[in-house]
Design a protein around this motif. Structure first.
Motif, short mmCIF file in Angstrom:
data_model
loop_
_atom_site.label_atom_id
_atom_site.label_comp_id
_atom_site.label_asym_id
_atom_site.label_seq_id
_atom_site.Cartn_x
_atom_site.Cartn_y
_atom_site.Cartn_z
N ALA A 1 0.84 -1.20 0.00
CA ALA A 1 0.00 0.00 0.00
C ALA A 1 0.86 1.24 0.00
N ALA A 2 0.36 2.31 -0.67
CA ALA A 2 1.11 3.56 -0.70
C ALA A 2 1.21 4.18 0.68
N SER A 3 0.23 3.85 1.56
CA SER A 3 0.26 4.43 2.90
C SER A 3 1.45 3.95 3.71
N GLU A 4 1.99 2.78 3.36
CA GLU A 4 3.16 2.29 4.08
C GLU A 4 4.43 3.02 3.64
N LEU A 5 4.44 3.55 2.42
CA LEU A 5 5.63 4.20 1.89
C LEU A 5 5.62 5.71 2.14
N CYS A 6 4.44 6.31 2.07
CA CYS A 6 4.35 7.76 2.19
C CYS A 6 3.41 8.12 3.33
N PRO A 7 3.92 8.67 4.41
CA PRO A 7 3.07 9.00 5.56
C PRO A 7 2.09 10.11 5.22
N ALA A 8 1.00 10.15 6.01
CA ALA A 8 0.00 11.19 5.81
C ALA A 8 0.59 12.56 6.14
N LEU A 9 0.15 13.57 5.39
CA LEU A 9 0.62 14.93 5.58
C LEU A 9 -0.32 15.65 6.53
N ASP A 10 0.24 16.25 7.56
CA ASP A 10 -0.53 17.03 8.51
C ASP A 10 -0.80 18.41 7.92
N THR A 11 -2.04 18.65 7.48
CA THR A 11 -2.35 19.91 6.81
C THR A 11 -2.25 21.11 7.73
N ALA A 12 -2.34 20.87 9.04
CA ALA A 12 -2.26 21.98 9.99
C ALA A 12 -0.83 22.42 10.25
N SER A 13 0.15 21.68 9.73
CA SER A 13 1.56 21.99 9.97
C SER A 13 2.17 22.67 8.75
N PRO A 14 2.58 23.95 8.85
CA PRO A 14 3.24 24.60 7.71
C PRO A 14 4.50 23.87 7.26
N GLY A 15 5.26 23.32 8.23
CA GLY A 15 6.47 22.60 7.86
C GLY A 15 6.17 21.36 7.05
N ALA A 16 5.11 20.64 7.42
CA ALA A 16 4.74 19.44 6.66
C ALA A 16 4.28 19.81 5.26
N ARG A 17 3.50 20.90 5.15
CA ARG A 17 3.06 21.33 3.82
C ARG A 17 4.25 21.76 2.96
N GLN A 18 5.24 22.36 3.59
CA GLN A 18 6.43 22.78 2.85
C GLN A 18 7.20 21.58 2.31
N ALA A 19 7.16 20.46 3.05
CA ALA A 19 7.87 19.23 2.65
C ALA A 19 6.90 18.24 2.05
N ILE A 20 6.03 18.69 1.16
CA ILE A 20 5.00 17.82 0.60
C ILE A 20 5.58 16.65 -0.18
N THR A 21 6.76 16.84 -0.79
CA THR A 21 7.34 15.76 -1.58
C THR A 21 7.78 14.58 -0.73
N ASP A 22 7.89 14.78 0.59
CA ASP A 22 8.19 13.64 1.47
C ASP A 22 6.97 12.77 1.71
N HIS A 23 5.80 13.22 1.26
CA HIS A 23 4.55 12.49 1.50
C HIS A 23 3.91 11.99 0.21
N LEU A 24 4.58 12.15 -0.91
CA LEU A 24 4.02 11.77 -2.19
C LEU A 24 4.46 10.38 -2.60
N CYS A 25 3.55 9.64 -3.19
CA CYS A 25 3.88 8.38 -3.85
C CYS A 25 3.40 8.48 -5.30
#
Length: 630
Positions: free
Chosen positions: A25-49
């Motif tokens: 599953a893609a969920s095992e490779l790419c963790p969910a992105l916390d939309t409330a976190s600006p830092g997580a949104r900035q690093a969106i490519t770490d959450h893409l499959c």
């Protein structure tokens, strides 16, 4: 729902629930992105499959996430931009988002690349506790260049997907991308405020850029209409076609010019690129003044006809082929023009230098932009701005080259007019105008000659002419401001013997060595080092008292004495100099200041040379004190 779709969905449900082994599953490779976190949104490519579906694979034929295999081998982006070169594959991208905030929030998933044929977005809810398996997919957003611009839902040149999440709500966003050219999938998850702020900044940049291009194009067109000179028209044609090409590449043309025409949305880019190549060839041929019946003229004429043919083929060939052919054609025109411009520059045609510089600037930006557009570089938005900066610099340089060419032609015209006036004995008022022109040129030449005449050709120091001009000014300033000002005269010891022994060439070498020492020691911006005679030098030191000048001259004597110079016969010799210093007295004239410094210099010579003598304010010869060598 077809039987095939139902079977694929059933297999997916069984695999997700663990009934079927081997799924990844893609969920095992790419963790969910916390939309409330600006830092997580900035690093969106770490959450893409993503998954690359090649022609013939089931995923290539799939038109919804339910039709994908459950064990699809998703690949994580691992922080890298999703950039793919020219391919026939279909690309699936998946992003899991979760709102960890306490309130409902709205975000926009932004795809910052407008040149995509088909883009489909799905948003699917996740069941809590059901291993994140998505529910029935919501109505997808289907858009792209193959669809009218209104299908994007939001009137914006990039693709925007609204994402509304309640507190603690999770979703899976799936994107299907297919395009006949290269693929850039630069994604960003932004709040409405962030989207508006970025849009405002880009609007300002694009407004200034396209506004400047429009003004320059209209200005050149007016010059053409008023003068009839063709290269003004070709320059306006090039600026306009380049603006249209960048307008189309940036998605603006599809948004504002032909939002309902999918054919123009796909053919506008190769079409405007061919127009740019044609304009380049025509403008280069006219501006560079390529002579007829030469190889350069034949090449440029052939390129112009070739680009016109490629322009016609754009309406017949598919986008994937026409964009490659027209890109190669444009690069061929640029390289050919650069070679011809270099040849014309070497032939003495000076405006060709600025023309060549303009193309060098363009090549740098165009290469980065082309590599991003063809899928070899990421950060397409930054490359677009870089290309605009390069084109802006090129247009400025090209128009400056036009100014230089106009000046050259104007000078030639003045020369021809001058010759015609002389030969044909024109009317009195014409000869008067010629005389005024000649006097003005003579005055400019005299000013230039005066500038050149203040430098000593051998040592590079200022000469006696400059000293005669600046010494009275410094004395007046010292008298007015009541600040000290000192004059030091430096003379090489036994210099005649040096010339007689080793020749004048070696003597010149010694003078250069002394001048280098003076330049090294005289560091303050207003201090002036002068060679006013054969081996005689002067130092004008405003703002310096006699004690400071004495220390400076002593340093000069020490430095010159310690330096060694190799003679033409291979021996080592040493130079020495003598110096005389006089501090300016507010009551005296510059001539008297020079005379006192000269007397102090002779006092140093009489004291055995290699010595600094400081003249006292009194004008008598007794009022001197001598600093012996250290």
């Amino acid at each position: 729902m077809t039987l095939r779709s139902f079977a694929l969905r059933l297999l997916g449900v069984l695999a997700f629930a663990g009934i079927l082994p081997g799924q990844s599953a893609a969920s095992e490779l790419c963790p969910a992105l916390d939309t409330a976190s600006p830092g997580a949104r900035q690093a969106i490519t770490d959450h893409l499959c993503f998954y690359t579906a090649r022609p013939g694979e089931p995923a290539h034929q799939a038109v919804s996430p339910e039709e994908l295999q459950a064990d699809l081998p998703w690949q994580p982006a691992n922080g890298h931009d999703l950039v793919f070169s020219h391919t026939d594959s279909v690309y699936w991208v998946q992003l899991r988002v979760r709102n960890t905030g306490d309130h409902q929030g709205l975000w926009y998933l932004k795809l910052n690349y407008p040149l995509l044929d088909e883009v489909t977005f799905w948003q699917e809810h996740e069941h809590p506790g059901a291993h994140g398996r998505p529910t029935e997919a919501a109505t997808p957003l289907v858009t792209g260049d193959l669809y009218p611009f209104a299908t994007r839902g939001i009137d914006y040149r990039y693709f925007l997907l609204p994402v509304t999440l309640d507190a603690s709500e999770s979703r899976i966003i799936t994107i299907r991308v297919q395009s006949s050219g290269a693929l850039n999938v630069p994604l960003a998850l932004m709040t409405p405020g962030e989207v508006i702020a970025e849009s405002n900044h880009l609007t300002l940049i694009h407004g200034l850029f396209y506004g400047a291009l429009l003004i320059l194009a209209m200005f050149n067109l007016l010059l053409f209409l008023s003068s009839g000179t063709r290269y003004y028209f070709y320059n306006a044609f090039y600026i306009g076609s380049m603006a249209m090409f960048l307008f189309a590449m940036g998605g603006f043309a599809n948004q504002y010019f032909w939002p309902e025409s999918t054919d123009l949305a796909n053919s506008s880019i190769p079409l405007t690129l061919a127009l740019c190549a044609l304009a380049m060839a025509l403008f280069g041929r006219s501006f560079l003044e390529v002579r007829t019946k030469t190889i350069s003229e034949s090449v440029l004429r052939g390129l112009a006809w070739s680009t016109a043919g490629f322009l016609a083929l754009t309406f017949l060939l598919p986008y994937s082929k026409s964009i490659l052919l027209n890109t190669v054609m444009a690069l061929t025109v640029i390289v050919s023009l650069s070679v011809i411009a270099t040849a014309r520059w070497r032939q003495g045609y000076q405006p060709a230098a600025w023309y060549l510089a303009a193309w060098i600037v363009t090549v740098v930006g165009a290469l980065a932009y082309a590599m991003a557009a063809f899928g070899y570089l990421g950060d397409y938005l930054a490359r677009e701005v870089m290309m605009q900066a390069a084109i802006g610099g090129q247009v400025i340089l090209l128009n400056y080259a036009l100014v230089q060419r106009w000046r050259l032609l104007n000078q030639k015209l003045l020369d021809v007019e001058h010759q015609a006036r002389t030969e044909l004995e024109l009317k009195v008022h014409e000869r008067t105008a010629q005389l005024r022109n000649t006097m003005r040129e003579l005055e400019q030449a005299n000013q230039k000659l005066a500038t050149l005449s203040v430098k000593d050709a051998l040592t590079g120091l200022h000469n006696r002419r400059h000293m005669d001009s600046i010494l009275p000014e410094m004395c007046l300033e010292a008298r007015r401001t009541r600040q000290p000002m000192t004059l030091a005269l430096v003379d090489a010891d036994h210099f005649k013997r040096i010339n007689d022994t080793w020749g004048h060439d070696f003597g010149d070498q010694c003078l250069k060595s002394i001048a280098d020492c003076l330049n090294q020691q005289v560091r303050r911006p207003r201090d002036v080092a002068i060679r006013f005679g054969g081996e005689e030098f002067a130092l004008l030191l405003p703002g310096t008292e006699s004690d400071g000048a004495l220390q400076l001259c002593q340093n000069i004597l020490d430095t010159i004495r310690s330096s060694e110079i190799r003679t033409p016969d291979g021996d080592i010799t040493q130079l020495t100099v003598s110096a005389g210093i006089a501090e300016f007295n507010a009551e005296e004239q510059p001539e008297n200041l020079f005379r006192r410094a000269d007397k102090a210099l002779y006092q140093s010579k009489d004291a055995g040379r290699d010595t600094v003598t400081l003249a006292q304010p009194e004008l008598s010869e007794e009022g001197v004190r001598t600093s012996s060598r250290n």
